[in-house]
Structures are given as structure tokens and as C-alpha cells.
Write a protein that holds these residues in place. Structure first.
Motif, PDB file in Angstrom:
ATOM      1  N   GLY A 166       0.551  -1.079   0.120  1.00  8.62           N
ATOM      2  CA  GLY A 166      -0.008   0.207  -0.042  1.00  8.62           C
ATOM      3  C   GLY A 166       0.757   1.345  -0.012  1.00  8.62           C
ATOM      4  N   GLY A 167       2.040   1.370   0.002  1.00  3.35           N
ATOM      5  CA  GLY A 167       2.862   2.542  -0.042  1.00  3.35           C
ATOM      6  C   GLY A 167       4.145   2.330   0.607  1.00  3.35           C
ATOM      7  N   MET A 168       5.003   3.455   0.683  1.00  6.85           N
ATOM      8  CA  MET A 168       6.251   3.223   1.175  1.00  6.85           C
ATOM      9  C   MET A 168       6.248   4.102   2.444  1.00  6.85           C
ATOM     10  SD  MET A 168       7.859   2.044  -1.387  1.00  6.85           S
ATOM     11  CE  MET A 168       9.664   2.162  -0.930  1.00  6.85           C
ATOM     12  N   PHE A 169       6.758   3.461   3.535  1.00  5.09           N
ATOM     13  CA  PHE A 169       7.076   4.246   4.730  1.00  5.09           C
ATOM     14  C   PHE A 169       7.810   5.481   4.609  1.00  5.09           C
ATOM     15  CE2 PHE A 169       5.868   0.139   6.641  1.00  5.09           C
ATOM     16  CZ  PHE A 169       4.932   0.430   7.478  1.00  5.09           C
ATOM     17  N   SER A 170       7.244   6.691   4.824  1.00  8.38           N
ATOM     18  CA  SER A 170       8.040   7.862   4.457  1.00  8.38           C
ATOM     19  C   SER A 170       7.695   8.768   5.650  1.00  8.38           C
ATOM     20  CB  SER A 170       7.389   8.532   3.245  1.00  8.38           C
ATOM     21  OG  SER A 170       7.906   7.972   2.234  1.00  8.38           O
ATOM     22  N   ASP A 171       7.412   8.228   6.900  1.00  9.97           N
ATOM     23  CA  ASP A 171       7.047   9.164   7.916  1.00  9.97           C
ATOM     24  C   ASP A 171       8.590   9.608   8.748  1.00  9.97           C
ATOM     25  OD1 ASP A 171       6.661   9.838  10.842  1.00  9.97           O
ATOM     26  OD2 ASP A 171       4.650   9.057  10.401  1.00  9.97           O
ATOM     27  N   ARG A 172       8.489  10.875   8.684  1.00  9.36           N
ATOM     28  CA  ARG A 172       9.820  11.502   9.386  1.00  9.36           C
ATOM     29  C   ARG A 172      10.381  10.662  10.750  1.00  9.36           C
ATOM     30  NH1 ARG A 172      11.351  16.383   8.115  1.00  9.36           N
ATOM     31  NH2 ARG A 172       9.545  17.129   7.132  1.00  9.36           N
ATOM     32  N   LYS A 173       9.454  10.286  11.543  1.00  8.30           N
ATOM     33  CA  LYS A 173       9.925   9.640  12.756  1.00  8.30           C
ATOM     34  C   LYS A 173      10.674   8.384  12.455  1.00  8.30           C
ATOM     35  CE  LYS A 173       5.286   9.446  13.897  1.00  8.30           C
ATOM     36  NZ  LYS A 173       4.124   9.808  14.026  1.00  8.30           N
ATOM     37  N   MET A 174      10.828   7.839  11.338  1.00  6.63           N
ATOM     38  CA  MET A 174      11.039   6.462  11.180  1.00  6.63           C
ATOM     39  C   MET A 174      12.715   6.909  10.493  1.00  6.63           C
ATOM     40  SD  MET A 174       8.416   4.429   9.420  1.00  6.63           S
ATOM     41  CE  MET A 174       8.775   2.868   9.690  1.00  6.63           C
ATOM     42  N   LYS A 175      13.042   8.059  10.446  1.00  3.18           N
ATOM     43  CA  LYS A 175      14.336   8.415   9.680  1.00  3.18           C
ATOM     44  C   LYS A 175      15.476   9.093  10.307  1.00  3.18           C
ATOM     45  CE  LYS A 175      11.434   8.560   5.326  1.00  3.18           C
ATOM     46  NZ  LYS A 175      10.867   9.515   4.290  1.00  3.18           N
ATOM     47  N   ARG A 176      16.657   8.889   9.827  1.00  4.58           N
ATOM     48  CA  ARG A 176      17.639  10.014  10.591  1.00  4.58           C
ATOM     49  C   ARG A 176      18.437  10.395   9.310  1.00  4.58           C
ATOM     50  NH1 ARG A 176      22.415   6.784  10.315  1.00  4.58           N
ATOM     51  NH2 ARG A 176      21.940   4.351  10.121  1.00  4.58           N
ATOM     52  N   ASP A 177      19.522  11.330   9.508  1.00  5.47           N
ATOM     53  CA  ASP A 177      20.314  11.609   8.502  1.00  5.47           C
ATOM     54  C   ASP A 177      19.671  12.141   7.520  1.00  5.47           C
ATOM     55  OD1 ASP A 177      22.326  10.722  10.297  1.00  5.47           O
ATOM     56  OD2 ASP A 177      22.773   8.966   9.259  1.00  5.47           O
ATOM     57  N   ILE A 178      18.693  13.165   7.678  1.00  6.48           N
ATOM     58  CA  ILE A 178      17.829  13.651   6.494  1.00  6.48           C
ATOM     59  C   ILE A 178      18.607  14.886   6.124  1.00  6.48           C
ATOM     60  CG2 ILE A 178      15.599  14.616   6.396  1.00  6.48           C
ATOM     61  CD1 ILE A 178      14.585  13.110   8.751  1.00  6.48           C
TER      62      ILE A 178
ATOM     63  N   LYS B 219       2.612   6.187   5.208  1.00  6.08           N
ATOM     64  CA  LYS B 219       3.155   5.830   4.152  1.00  6.08           C
ATOM     65  C   LYS B 219       3.042   7.028   3.194  1.00  6.08           C
ATOM     66  CE  LYS B 219       1.374   1.530   4.852  1.00  6.08           C
ATOM     67  NZ  LYS B 219       0.956   0.361   4.632  1.00  6.08           N
ATOM     68  N   VAL B 220       3.561   6.874   2.081  1.00  3.56           N
ATOM     69  CA  VAL B 220       3.204   7.548   0.630  1.00  3.56           C
ATOM     70  C   VAL B 220       3.170   6.681  -0.318  1.00  3.56           C
ATOM     71  CG1 VAL B 220       4.369   9.162  -0.809  1.00  3.56           C
ATOM     72  CG2 VAL B 220       4.393   9.873   1.491  1.00  3.56           C
ATOM     73  N   ASP B 221       2.210   7.191  -1.127  1.00  5.56           N
ATOM     74  CA  ASP B 221       1.860   6.309  -2.143  1.00  5.56           C
ATOM     75  C   ASP B 221       2.686   7.049  -3.575  1.00  5.56           C
ATOM     76  OD1 ASP B 221       0.804   5.253  -4.616  1.00  5.56           O
ATOM     77  OD2 ASP B 221      -1.387   5.119  -4.110  1.00  5.56           O
ATOM     78  N   TYR B 222       3.785   6.504  -3.763  1.00  7.84           N
ATOM     79  CA  TYR B 222       4.776   7.314  -4.731  1.00  7.84           C
ATOM     80  C   TYR B 222       3.984   7.577  -6.132  1.00  7.84           C
ATOM     81  CZ  TYR B 222       8.442   8.248  -1.511  1.00  7.84           C
ATOM     82  OH  TYR B 222       9.306   8.750  -0.525  1.00  7.84           O
ATOM     83  N   SER B 223       3.090   6.612  -6.214  1.00  7.14           N
ATOM     84  CA  SER B 223       2.624   6.776  -7.729  1.00  7.14           C
ATOM     85  C   SER B 223       1.703   7.921  -7.896  1.00  7.14           C
ATOM     86  CB  SER B 223       1.662   5.495  -7.954  1.00  7.14           C
ATOM     87  OG  SER B 223       0.421   5.225  -7.335  1.00  7.14           O
ATOM     88  N   LYS B 224       1.294   8.763  -6.876  1.00 11.31           N
ATOM     89  CA  LYS B 224       0.471   9.922  -6.927  1.00 11.31           C
ATOM     90  C   LYS B 224       1.300  11.262  -6.636  1.00 11.31           C
ATOM     91  CE  LYS B 224      -3.450   7.566  -4.943  1.00 11.31           C
ATOM     92  NZ  LYS B 224      -4.540   7.306  -3.957  1.00 11.31           N
TER      93      LYS B 224
ATOM     94  N   SER C 170       6.234  12.384   4.725  1.00 15.27           N
ATOM     95  CA  SER C 170       4.947  12.119   4.444  1.00 15.27           C
ATOM     96  C   SER C 170       4.159  13.523   5.043  1.00 15.27           C
ATOM     97  CB  SER C 170       4.281  10.863   5.208  1.00 15.27           C
ATOM     98  OG  SER C 170       4.701  11.061   6.789  1.00 15.27           O
ATOM     99  N   ASP C 171       4.940  14.136   5.732  1.00 10.79           N
ATOM    100  CA  ASP C 171       4.251  15.333   6.213  1.00 10.79           C
ATOM    101  C   ASP C 171       4.202  16.440   5.264  1.00 10.79           C
ATOM    102  OD1 ASP C 171       6.846  15.338   7.154  1.00 10.79           O
ATOM    103  OD2 ASP C 171       6.643  16.886   8.249  1.00 10.79           O
TER     104      ASP C 171
ATOM    105  N   ALA D 150      -1.970  11.506  -1.368  1.00  9.54           N
ATOM    106  CA  ALA D 150      -0.811  10.594  -1.681  1.00  9.54           C
ATOM    107  C   ALA D 150      -0.342   9.904  -0.254  1.00  9.54           C
ATOM    108  CB  ALA D 150       0.317  11.253  -2.175  1.00  9.54           C
ATOM    109  N   VAL D 151      -0.969  10.396   0.981  1.00  5.87           N
ATOM    110  CA  VAL D 151      -0.772   9.950   2.064  1.00  5.87           C
ATOM    111  C   VAL D 151      -1.677   8.877   2.772  1.00  5.87           C
ATOM    112  CG1 VAL D 151      -0.217  10.464   4.580  1.00  5.87           C
ATOM    113  CG2 VAL D 151       0.656  12.024   2.976  1.00  5.87           C
ATOM    114  N   ILE D 152      -0.997   7.755   3.138  1.00  9.49           N
ATOM    115  CA  ILE D 152      -1.632   6.648   3.578  1.00  9.49           C
ATOM    116  C   ILE D 152      -1.315   6.761   5.294  1.00  9.49           C
ATOM    117  CG2 ILE D 152      -2.141   4.228   3.711  1.00  9.49           C
ATOM    118  CD1 ILE D 152      -0.595   4.437   0.960  1.00  9.49           C
TER     119      ILE D 152
END
Length: 84
Positions: free
Chosen positions: A9-21, A70-75, A54-55, A61-63
Motif C-alpha cells: 500500500g505504499g512506502m514508509f515515509s514518516d519522518r519519525k522513522m528516519k535519520r540523517d535527513i 506511508k506515501v503512495d509514490y504513484s500519486k 509524508s508530512d 498521496a498519504v496513507i
């Protein structure tokens, strides 16, 4: 199954899951494009990925998830990709 941030259903794109942005550019529609790594507790690898937060993308495009979005990158006009 999750591979490189991909989930059904999409790619995890939540800022809380990322580092070194790091902001690396803008898409033709004006979306910010970033490189980042997933936090170790989420994905145990050292790969760098490119995508969006995602924010910052249009709501269509946000799930929404219980904890993480998550983000639906197809959108959107950005591709999610592995840099290394």
C-alpha cells in the motif's frame, strides 16, 4: 514484508522513522526531495534512500497508519529509491 521502506500500500515515509535527513532538491511540482537512512530499530541496514517526508506531500498521496504514515509514490512526481 518490508524491503527498503516498502510495504503493502505504499512506502514508509514518516519522518519519525528516519535519520540523517538531508534536503537534496525539489521535484517539478515543488515537493522537497531528501536523502535519509532508516533508524536502526526499523530497518537494520546502512543504505541511504531518496524520497519525501509524508508530512510534506499532498494529503491524497498519504496513507495514514496507526503509528507511521506511508506515501503512495504513484500519486506524486518523486521516485523512492535506494542510493547505495
Amino acid at each position: 514484508t518490508i524491503v527498503g521502506g516498502m510495504a503493502a500500500g505504499g512506502m514508509f515515509s514518516d519522518r519519525k522513522m528516519k535519520r540523517d535527513i538531508k534536503l537534496v532538491g525539489k521535484s517539478p511540482s515543488g515537493l522537497n526531495i531528501y536523502t535519509f537512512k532508516y533508524k536502526d530499530w526499523y530497518l537494520k541496514d546502512s543504505d541511504t534512500y531518496q524520497g519525501v517526508m509524508s508530512d510534506e506531500v499532498p494529503k491524497h498521496a498519504v496513507i495514514r497508519g496507526d503509528k507511521y504514515d506511508k506515501v503512495d509514490y504513484s500519486k506524486i512526481d518523486v521516485d523512492f529509491k535506494t542510493i547505495n
